[in-house]
Design a protein around this motif. Sequence first.
Motif, short mmCIF file in Angstrom:
data_model
loop_
_atom_site.label_atom_id
_atom_site.label_comp_id
_atom_site.label_asym_id
_atom_site.label_seq_id
_atom_site.Cartn_x
_atom_site.Cartn_y
_atom_site.Cartn_z
N CYS A 122 -12.55 -18.27 16.15
CA CYS A 122 -11.12 -18.18 15.72
C CYS A 122 -10.30 -17.09 15.92
CB CYS A 122 -11.10 -18.57 14.13
SG CYS A 122 -12.16 -20.09 13.42
N THR A 123 -8.93 -17.14 15.79
CA THR A 123 -7.85 -16.07 15.81
C THR A 123 -8.28 -15.49 14.45
OG1 THR A 123 -6.80 -16.68 17.53
CG2 THR A 123 -5.98 -14.95 16.13
N VAL A 124 -8.51 -14.35 13.97
CA VAL A 124 -8.90 -13.81 12.73
C VAL A 124 -7.67 -12.86 12.58
CG1 VAL A 124 -10.31 -13.03 11.00
CG2 VAL A 124 -11.09 -14.55 12.78
N LYS A 125 -7.01 -12.89 11.44
CA LYS A 125 -6.16 -11.88 10.90
C LYS A 125 -6.83 -11.45 9.64
CE LYS A 125 -1.96 -13.21 13.68
NZ LYS A 125 -0.48 -13.07 13.50
N LEU A 126 -7.02 -10.08 9.58
CA LEU A 126 -7.43 -9.70 8.25
C LEU A 126 -6.25 -8.90 7.33
CD1 LEU A 126 -10.30 -7.77 9.90
CD2 LEU A 126 -10.37 -9.92 8.87
N LEU A 127 -6.47 -9.52 6.20
CA LEU A 127 -5.31 -8.95 4.98
C LEU A 127 -5.85 -8.11 4.18
CD1 LEU A 127 -3.39 -12.34 4.47
CD2 LEU A 127 -2.96 -10.50 6.27
N VAL A 128 -5.36 -7.07 3.64
CA VAL A 128 -5.77 -6.38 2.56
C VAL A 128 -5.36 -6.96 1.45
CG1 VAL A 128 -5.87 -4.08 1.56
CG2 VAL A 128 -5.52 -4.18 3.88
N HIS A 129 -6.29 -7.40 0.27
CA HIS A 129 -5.97 -8.09 -0.97
C HIS A 129 -5.99 -7.07 -2.05
CE1 HIS A 129 -5.20 -11.30 -3.51
NE2 HIS A 129 -6.40 -11.22 -4.04
N ASN A 130 -4.96 -7.18 -2.87
CA ASN A 130 -4.64 -6.41 -4.19
C ASN A 130 -4.60 -4.87 -3.56
OD1 ASN A 130 -4.99 -8.42 -5.92
ND2 ASN A 130 -6.82 -7.98 -6.39
N LEU A 131 -3.68 -4.75 -2.75
CA LEU A 131 -3.30 -3.24 -1.96
C LEU A 131 -2.63 -2.46 -3.21
CD1 LEU A 131 -3.18 -1.60 0.28
CD2 LEU A 131 -0.96 -2.29 0.91
N ASP A 132 -2.84 -1.47 -3.51
CA ASP A 132 -2.09 -0.51 -4.40
C ASP A 132 -0.60 -0.48 -4.22
OD1 ASP A 132 -1.12 1.39 -5.81
OD2 ASP A 132 -2.81 2.86 -5.59
N PRO A 133 0.15 -0.92 -5.37
CA PRO A 133 1.69 -1.26 -5.27
C PRO A 133 2.31 0.27 -4.86
CG PRO A 133 0.79 -2.09 -7.30
CD PRO A 133 -0.63 -1.52 -6.59
N ALA A 134 1.47 1.20 -5.26
CA ALA A 134 2.09 2.77 -4.67
C ALA A 134 2.03 2.96 -3.30
CB ALA A 134 1.24 3.65 -5.37
N ILE A 135 1.10 2.10 -2.66
CA ILE A 135 1.05 2.00 -1.05
C ILE A 135 2.03 1.33 -0.34
CG2 ILE A 135 -0.26 1.42 0.81
CD1 ILE A 135 -2.84 2.38 -0.59
N ASP B 249 -4.18 -6.36 9.36
CA ASP B 249 -3.27 -7.17 10.06
C ASP B 249 -1.80 -7.29 9.14
OD1 ASP B 249 -4.38 -7.24 12.71
OD2 ASP B 249 -5.65 -8.72 11.42
N GLY B 250 -2.44 -7.26 7.67
CA GLY B 250 -1.31 -7.47 6.82
C GLY B 250 -1.87 -7.19 5.42
N TYR B 251 -1.18 -7.65 4.35
CA TYR B 251 -1.57 -7.63 2.96
C TYR B 251 -1.42 -8.69 2.07
CZ TYR B 251 3.18 -5.72 1.97
OH TYR B 251 4.39 -5.55 1.82
N SER B 252 -2.10 -9.02 1.17
CA SER B 252 -1.85 -9.95 0.17
C SER B 252 -1.61 -9.43 -1.18
CB SER B 252 -3.24 -10.91 0.31
OG SER B 252 -3.12 -11.86 -0.87
N ALA B 253 -0.49 -9.62 -1.63
CA ALA B 253 -0.14 -8.81 -2.82
C ALA B 253 0.53 -9.98 -4.07
CB ALA B 253 0.48 -7.68 -2.80
N TYR B 254 0.80 -9.59 -5.09
CA TYR B 254 1.32 -10.27 -6.24
C TYR B 254 2.65 -9.82 -6.14
CZ TYR B 254 -3.32 -11.54 -7.62
OH TYR B 254 -4.57 -12.02 -7.61
N ALA B 255 3.69 -10.82 -6.19
CA ALA B 255 4.80 -10.45 -5.98
C ALA B 255 5.64 -9.44 -6.98
CB ALA B 255 5.83 -11.78 -6.26
#
Length: 252
Positions: free
Chosen positions: A87-100, A115-121
């Motif tokens: 597959c084409t895989v895109k890797l997301l950082v989950h729970n990235l530090d809000p300060a970052i 490739d991106g991040y997954s966070a809480y709004a």
Amino acid sequence: MKPIILGTAALSGQPYAGKTVSRKDAQAVIERAVDEHEIEHYDTSPAYGFAEDVIGSIVGLNHDITIYSKHAADATVLPSVKKLSRCTVKLLVHNLDPAIMNSKDGWQNMPVWADGYSAYAKDDKRVSHEWQLSYEKQFDCSIISRDASEGAMPFMARSIFARGMLCGGTVPPEIAGAVKAAKEVADSLGLPLPALALHWALQQPKITGVVIGPSSVAELDQIMAWAKLPCQGIGKLVNLIPSVALDPRTWN
């Protein structure tokens, strides 16, 4: 139509929202999504039990499939890449530090594989820093919790049914007013409430893709049927629905 993304948290073999789905049933859902509904985007994680294995076993080289796989910032991502190698895989950082996320130079602390991040709004102020433009983003957002859709950055939306609260699930008293108002708007448009929630997300200009999370073939078929319903006139009617602060980390 913007992409519908099949979320696989409910297809992990682990308890999720009061259900535990077998590997056989998870395979049936993903096969249906690929072959019948031609869904081309999937959301998963090594934390989702056997979900990555099932996706990797079903998706062939002849499928034009993109997988979003979520990982901790310090994770080893190679096992996921191997499982999903067709597959084409895109890797997301989950729970990235809000300060970052909200730092002008935050990109310097992003993992090189991201490739991106997954966070809480509520953690991401969606400050319009130039570095954020190059990353894919995923936030929780629904018709009763719309704050992410009012931010500056495009994003993929998850939890569009507020983890079942808009599909007949248990609704906490503090959210009942918003759900009732949403139901009244849905009734005025002749739509089931979940269909209104889905179409609202699909019509938002800032939302680039909508994550759904069925736990059975029947649920998947129902969601895809809702997506095909005609839905016009949501517009200003949304203003009749209070937008409440929801944090999925506090949901039971």
